[in-house]
Scaffold this motif. Structure first.
Motif, PDB file in Angstrom:
ATOM      1  N   GLU A 150      97.833 109.136  76.967  1.00 24.91           N
ATOM      2  CA  GLU A 150      96.557 109.237  77.676  1.00 24.91           C
ATOM      3  C   GLU A 150      95.863 110.562  77.382  1.00 24.91           C
ATOM      4  O   GLU A 150      96.480 111.623  77.449  1.00 24.91           O
ATOM      5  N   ALA A 151      94.585 110.481  77.048  1.00 25.38           N
ATOM      6  CA  ALA A 151      93.776 111.662  76.792  1.00 25.38           C
ATOM      7  C   ALA A 151      92.539 111.622  77.680  1.00 25.38           C
ATOM      8  O   ALA A 151      91.762 110.665  77.626  1.00 25.38           O
ATOM      9  N   ASP A 152      92.367 112.636  78.521  1.00 28.31           N
ATOM     10  CA  ASP A 152      91.156 112.779  79.329  1.00 28.31           C
ATOM     11  C   ASP A 152      90.126 113.533  78.505  1.00 28.31           C
ATOM     12  O   ASP A 152      90.384 114.677  78.094  1.00 28.31           O
ATOM     13  N   VAL A 153      88.986 112.919  78.256  1.00 23.74           N
ATOM     14  CA  VAL A 153      88.001 113.556  77.372  1.00 23.74           C
ATOM     15  C   VAL A 153      86.713 113.891  78.122  1.00 23.74           C
ATOM     16  O   VAL A 153      86.233 113.132  78.962  1.00 23.74           O
ATOM     17  N   TRP A 154      86.177 115.072  77.788  1.00 24.52           N
ATOM     18  CA  TRP A 154      84.922 115.585  78.329  1.00 24.52           C
ATOM     19  C   TRP A 154      83.979 115.868  77.173  1.00 24.52           C
ATOM     20  O   TRP A 154      84.398 116.454  76.163  1.00 24.52           O
ATOM     21  N   LEU A 155      82.741 115.486  77.328  1.00 27.10           N
ATOM     22  CA  LEU A 155      81.749 115.740  76.286  1.00 27.10           C
ATOM     23  C   LEU A 155      80.939 116.981  76.624  1.00 27.10           C
ATOM     24  O   LEU A 155      80.247 117.026  77.647  1.00 27.10           O
ATOM     25  N   PHE A 156      81.051 117.997  75.775  1.00 17.28           N
ATOM     26  CA  PHE A 156      80.236 119.204  75.880  1.00 17.28           C
ATOM     27  C   PHE A 156      79.828 119.635  74.481  1.00 17.28           C
ATOM     28  O   PHE A 156      80.662 119.672  73.571  1.00 17.28           O
ATOM     29  N   GLN A 157      78.557 119.934  74.305  1.00 16.58           N
ATOM     30  CA  GLN A 157      78.043 120.437  73.033  1.00 16.58           C
ATOM     31  C   GLN A 157      78.473 119.549  71.866  1.00 16.58           C
ATOM     32  O   GLN A 157      78.942 120.024  70.825  1.00 16.58           O
ATOM     33  N   ASN A 158      78.343 118.241  72.061  1.00 16.15           N
ATOM     34  CA  ASN A 158      78.626 117.249  71.018  1.00 16.15           C
ATOM     35  C   ASN A 158      80.071 117.278  70.519  1.00 16.15           C
ATOM     36  O   ASN A 158      80.352 116.926  69.368  1.00 16.15           O
ATOM     37  N   GLU A 159      80.984 117.671  71.385  1.00 15.08           N
ATOM     38  CA  GLU A 159      82.406 117.642  71.052  1.00 15.08           C
ATOM     39  C   GLU A 159      83.182 117.081  72.228  1.00 15.08           C
ATOM     40  O   GLU A 159      82.813 117.271  73.383  1.00 15.08           O
ATOM     41  N   LEU A 160      84.277 116.379  71.918  1.00 10.03           N
ATOM     42  CA  LEU A 160      85.136 115.809  72.946  1.00 10.03           C
ATOM     43  C   LEU A 160      86.335 116.728  73.159  1.00 10.03           C
ATOM     44  O   LEU A 160      87.217 116.834  72.301  1.00 10.03           O
ATOM     45  N   PHE A 161      86.357 117.400  74.304  1.00  8.91           N
ATOM     46  CA  PHE A 161      87.465 118.278  74.664  1.00  8.91           C
ATOM     47  C   PHE A 161      88.432 117.519  75.568  1.00  8.91           C
ATOM     48  O   PHE A 161      88.036 116.639  76.333  1.00  8.91           O
ATOM     49  N   VAL A 162      89.714 117.890  75.502  1.00 11.44           N
ATOM     50  CA  VAL A 162      90.746 117.189  76.240  1.00 11.44           C
ATOM     51  C   VAL A 162      91.290 118.066  77.360  1.00 11.44           C
ATOM     52  O   VAL A 162      91.688 119.213  77.130  1.00 11.44           O
ATOM     53  N   GLY A 163      91.306 117.525  78.585  1.00 12.76           N
ATOM     54  CA  GLY A 163      91.845 118.233  79.733  1.00 12.76           C
ATOM     55  C   GLY A 163      91.586 117.452  81.001  1.00 12.76           C
ATOM     56  O   GLY A 163      90.663 116.630  81.062  1.00 12.76           O
ATOM     57  N   HIS A 164      92.396 117.691  82.028  1.00 12.53           N
ATOM     58  CA  HIS A 164      92.238 116.952  83.277  1.00 12.53           C
ATOM     59  C   HIS A 164      91.000 117.391  84.049  1.00 12.53           C
ATOM     60  O   HIS A 164      90.299 116.587  84.642  1.00 12.53           O
ATOM     61  N   ASN A 165      90.760 118.705  84.042  1.00 10.95           N
ATOM     62  CA  ASN A 165      89.580 119.272  84.697  1.00 10.95           C
ATOM     63  C   ASN A 165      88.857 120.180  83.707  1.00 10.95           C
ATOM     64  O   ASN A 165      89.425 120.590  82.688  1.00 10.95           O
ATOM     65  N   THR A 166      87.626 120.524  84.021  1.00  3.10           N
ATOM     66  CA  THR A 166      86.859 121.374  83.104  1.00  3.10           C
ATOM     67  C   THR A 166      87.487 122.754  82.957  1.00  3.10           C
ATOM     68  O   THR A 166      87.346 123.386  81.905  1.00  3.10           O
TER      69      THR A 166
END
Length: 331
Positions: free
Chosen positions: A79-95
């Motif tokens: 499982e990967a939690d992904v966040w979109l910032f500045q056109n990139e997908l970062f992985v983490g549970h929270n920001t």
């Protein structure tokens, strides 16, 4: 601004992870080298001849060696939690856990591509039981489930996930629906969290990202919508193997915590009804949020889930899930 903040919270994340490890809430305390070099994982103890086990590495990126720890334990889900910032997908549970070098591509897409490409070379002259040729030597036909949890705005995240999977897609490594049937591949991608059902199902002739259906809503007499799986859905949305793979929900909210380690009759009936509803549609029921402590309670819950037909255990203790006696009770 984001890049600076991501680098600035590194030490906080390290401390937080190690505290969880000491409290028994996580299975590892990552080293600086592990966090700094997510791609330097070819020697991390990955065992290519592992026999697959129906366990799911919840928050896989929290482990010392993301992806490789799960594969070494035999878990067939990550499982990967992904966040979109500045056109990139970062992985983490929270920001506040995000760092510049921990991206969807670096932690998952690129390593999976490397592993599968190597297997193709090694197995080119061998006759296999099926054309799938997955990552598990113990069962070549077992697909690895990559669960992608869309954390912020799902409709914005989806095109990036789809595009970043392109290297795996171009090699025919992804399971897909061709408009008539589901064609299994070494990797089965499932979208959850804020993933938009309507966008995932927009293409009726080719889909290689499947939905994580709302398990609690599949009960015969649904009276409440519990957990993920609502973005882009309507009251008439239909979930089956052509558009979905898992059917998941939060265990505590959907079933409740067993009192003194015992399931009540009502809890068992809820569990059975949800499992039946998922399997009737060809989906694999999965519960997240299972109590992790005390260990005795956790083990009782896991054993009950397997006995009642749940297809995938989800948790952070990979070896605990993979080697437990509950598999002996599997019917």
């Amino acid at each position: 601004m984001l890049h600076g903040s991501l680098n600035g919270i590194f030490s906080f994340v390290e401390v937080f992870r190690c505290i969880n490890y000491l409290l028994g809430l996580s299975t590892s305390c990552p080293t600086l080298e592990t966090w700094a070099s997510p791609n330097n994982t070819t020697h991390f103890g990955f065992v290519p001849n592992t026999t697959p086990v129906q366990c799911h590495s919840h928050n896989d990126y929290w482990h010392r060696n993301p992806l490789y720890d799960a594969l070494s334990a035999g878990c067939v889900g990550i499982e990967a939690d992904v966040w979109l910032f500045q056109n990139e997908l970062f992985v983490g549970h929270n920001t506040n856990e995000l760092t510049l070098n921990r991206t969807f591509r670096s932690l998952y897409v690129d390593p999976l591509l490397t592993l599968l490409n190597q297997l193709v070379v090694e197995e080119s002259d061998k006759k296999l039981e099926c054309s799938l040729r997955g990552l598990f030597e113990g069962d070549h036909c077992q697909s690895l489930v990559l669960l992608v949890d869309y954390k912020n705005h799902g409709p914005s995240i989806h095109p990036f996930v789809k595009e970043q999977l392109s290297p795996l897609r171009e090699k025919s490594y992804l399971t897909y629906f061709n408009g008539t049937e589901v064609v299994r591949g070494p990797i089965t991608v499932v979208a959850t969290g804020n993933a938009p059902f309507d966008l995932l199902t927009a293409n009726s002739t080719h889909r290689d990202i499947f939905f994580d259906a709302p398990l609690a809503r599949l009960y015969e007499d649904p009276s409440e919508n519990i957990g993920q799986g609502v973005v882009g859905t309507t009251s008439t949305s239909h979930f089956d193997i052509t558009n979905s793979y898992y059917a998941s929900t939060n265990f505590r909210k959907a079933i409740g915590t067993p009192w003194r380690g015992r399931f009540s009759e009502k809890q068992i009936q809820l569990l059975r009804g949800q499992v039946r509803g998922a399997k009737r549609r060809g989906l694999k029921p999965r519960y997240w949020g299972v109590p992790s402590w005390p260990v005795g309670l956790r083990n009782t819950v896991w054993e009950t889930l397997i006995r009642e037909g749940v297809d995938m255990l989800a948790g952070d203790d990979l070896m605990g899930m993979a080697t437990g006696t509950w598999w002996d009770s599997e019917s």
